[in-house]
Motif scaffolding. Structure first.
Motif, PDB file in Angstrom:
ATOM      1  N   GLU A 218       8.451 -28.026 -47.755  1.00 16.87           N
ATOM      2  CA  GLU A 218       9.858 -27.677 -47.982  1.00 16.87           C
ATOM      3  C   GLU A 218      10.420 -26.874 -46.820  1.00 16.87           C
ATOM      4  O   GLU A 218      11.519 -27.154 -46.324  1.00 16.87           O
ATOM      5  CB  GLU A 218      10.002 -26.880 -49.282  1.00 16.87           C
ATOM      6  N   ASP A 221      10.833 -29.068 -43.727  1.00 23.50           N
ATOM      7  CA  ASP A 221      12.022 -29.924 -43.820  1.00 23.50           C
ATOM      8  C   ASP A 221      13.289 -29.132 -43.523  1.00 23.50           C
ATOM      9  O   ASP A 221      14.196 -29.620 -42.831  1.00 23.50           O
ATOM     10  CB  ASP A 221      12.103 -30.564 -45.203  1.00 23.50           C
ATOM     11  N   GLU A 222      13.362 -27.907 -44.053  1.00 26.17           N
ATOM     12  CA  GLU A 222      14.534 -27.064 -43.791  1.00 26.17           C
ATOM     13  C   GLU A 222      14.628 -26.718 -42.304  1.00 26.17           C
ATOM     14  O   GLU A 222      15.716 -26.768 -41.708  1.00 26.17           O
ATOM     15  CB  GLU A 222      14.458 -25.783 -44.621  1.00 26.17           C
ATOM     16  N   THR A 224      13.320 -28.416 -39.824  1.00 23.71           N
ATOM     17  CA  THR A 224      13.629 -29.643 -39.098  1.00 23.71           C
ATOM     18  C   THR A 224      15.122 -29.922 -39.106  1.00 23.71           C
ATOM     19  O   THR A 224      15.713 -30.264 -38.070  1.00 23.71           O
ATOM     20  CB  THR A 224      12.875 -30.831 -39.727  1.00 23.71           C
ATOM     21  N   GLU A 225      15.729 -29.749 -40.273  1.00 27.44           N
ATOM     22  CA  GLU A 225      17.170 -29.972 -40.385  1.00 27.44           C
ATOM     23  C   GLU A 225      17.948 -29.000 -39.502  1.00 27.44           C
ATOM     24  O   GLU A 225      18.848 -29.398 -38.752  1.00 27.44           O
ATOM     25  CB  GLU A 225      17.589 -29.820 -41.855  1.00 27.44           C
ATOM     26  N   GLN A 226      17.583 -27.727 -39.568  1.00 27.50           N
ATOM     27  CA  GLN A 226      18.316 -26.720 -38.798  1.00 27.50           C
ATOM     28  C   GLN A 226      18.045 -26.855 -37.300  1.00 27.50           C
ATOM     29  O   GLN A 226      18.970 -26.775 -36.482  1.00 27.50           O
ATOM     30  CB  GLN A 226      17.928 -25.320 -39.276  1.00 27.50           C
ATOM     31  N   HIS A 227      16.787 -27.074 -36.933  1.00 27.42           N
ATOM     32  CA  HIS A 227      16.430 -27.193 -35.519  1.00 27.42           C
ATOM     33  C   HIS A 227      17.124 -28.396 -34.876  1.00 27.42           C
ATOM     34  O   HIS A 227      17.710 -28.286 -33.785  1.00 27.42           O
ATOM     35  CB  HIS A 227      14.914 -27.320 -35.381  1.00 27.42           C
ATOM     36  N   SER A 228      17.044 -29.553 -35.548  1.00 27.70           N
ATOM     37  CA  SER A 228      17.655 -30.754 -34.983  1.00 27.70           C
ATOM     38  C   SER A 228      19.170 -30.617 -34.906  1.00 27.70           C
ATOM     39  O   SER A 228      19.797 -31.120 -33.961  1.00 27.70           O
ATOM     40  CB  SER A 228      17.277 -31.979 -35.823  1.00 27.70           C
ATOM     41  N   ARG A 229      19.764 -29.915 -35.874  1.00 27.03           N
ATOM     42  CA  ARG A 229      21.217 -29.702 -35.836  1.00 27.03           C
ATOM     43  C   ARG A 229      21.607 -28.815 -34.658  1.00 27.03           C
ATOM     44  O   ARG A 229      22.567 -29.111 -33.931  1.00 27.03           O
ATOM     45  CB  ARG A 229      21.683 -29.083 -37.157  1.00 27.03           C
TER      46      ARG A 229
END
Length: 302
Positions: A218, A221-222, A224-229
């Motif tokens: 979890e 995933d969080e 990954t979302e923030q880093h890629s953004r």
């Protein structure tokens, strides 16, 4: 864990509902010699096969297993190879167990229902046990038996024999369905028992490990979302000259025609060097080009 049990229960319930709708709207036995077996087995086996493939495809572990590559810097030893084989076998068993939930449910429900089985094997029943059509050839007897799943095609004098044959086939189908359920339940129970016996972790330690893996995924995933953004935002900012969502934009950049062409079109993952990739055309442009060009100041009053 509880999430796995709940997911499997939801899959089983959806499969049961889908099977009932599928049977109601699409199943119609041809009641013709040579066609019943193909039709019945197709309705039994093909949806189960499709559900099995979908089960594999929807499991993230499947794609993690088939897309993972061994690092060229990893030293290959016999112990490493043995450990890798054990891990692959364990993951495959786990994936297969999850993927089998829907097809096994489909097979069990359809066998308990009995309609598909009755259609498939009706022409092969030894009907002479019931005294029906004793003076006909074997091929004619099979033709008559093939019509048994369709009551409207059966002559009145064979109604009793037809009812007895249908009862026999439904009995066989339902027994097979319950045996399938029993075998699956026993297999799952024994698998969990063996896994627990050979596990190096104690009961509480295993619960902790399961909780850790769940929380780690979890959080990953969080992140990954923030880093890629944030990473993508740097490239978008370089192209347009401002950060999306910023209310105090002083100026914007006007990309040139050449730059628009550079980020447009189709692109695959591009390898830059031994350790890095370009993820998109915009990513490639942002790493190679300088953000010069035309800037336009924004009138704050506007």
């Amino acid at each position: 864990g509880k999430e796995v049990v709940l997911a499997n229960a939801i899959i089983a319930i959806l499969t049961i509902g889908g099977q009932q709708l599928f049977s109601f709207f699409t199943f119609s036995c041809p009641c013709h010699i040579g066609q019943n077996l193909i039709y019945g087995l197709a309705f039994l086996g093909v949806p189960a096969l499709i559900l099995l493939i979908v089960g594999y495809a929807l499991n993230n572990q499947t794609w993690r297993l088939v897309t993972g590559k061994r690092s060229r810097f990893e030293k290959v030893t016999s112990s490493n190879q043995l450990l890798k084989c054990k891990l692959v076998c364990f993951v495959l068993c786990s994936i297969t167990g999850r993927a089998l939930v829907a097809p096994v449910t489909w097979l069990a429900v359809t066998l308990i229902n009995g309609s598909y089985y009755i259609c498939a094997v009706s022409e092969y029943v030894p009907v002479y046990y019931y005294g029906a059509a004793p003076n006909v050839t074997a091929s004619e007897r099979s033709r008559i038996l093939a019509t048994f799943p369709c009551s409207q095609l059966v002559p009145p004098e064979l109604t009793r024999a037809r009812d007895e044959v249908i009862l026999l086939l439904r009995y066989q189908s339902q027994v097979a369905g319950w045996l399938l359920i029993a075998v699956v339940v026993i297999t799952v129970f024994l698998s969990y028992c063996l896994a627990s016996c050979f596990s190096p972790l104690s009961f509480l330690h295993f619960r902790y490990w399961s909780s850790y893996i769940h929380n780690e995924q979890e959080l990953f995933d969080e992140a990954t979302e923030q880093h890629s953004r944030l990473y993508a935002m740097q490239h978008v900012k370089k192209f347009f000259g401002f950060v999306p969502g910023n209310e105090n934009v002083k100026e914007i950049r006007i990309p040139s025609l050449r730059e628009w062409q550079a980020i447009s079109g189709l692109a695959f993952l591009k390898r830059v060097d031994e350790e890095h990739y370009d993820y998109s055309l915009l990513h490639d442009w942002a790493l190679k080009e300088r953000a010069n060009g035309k800037y336009l100041r924004i009138d704050e009053d506007a």
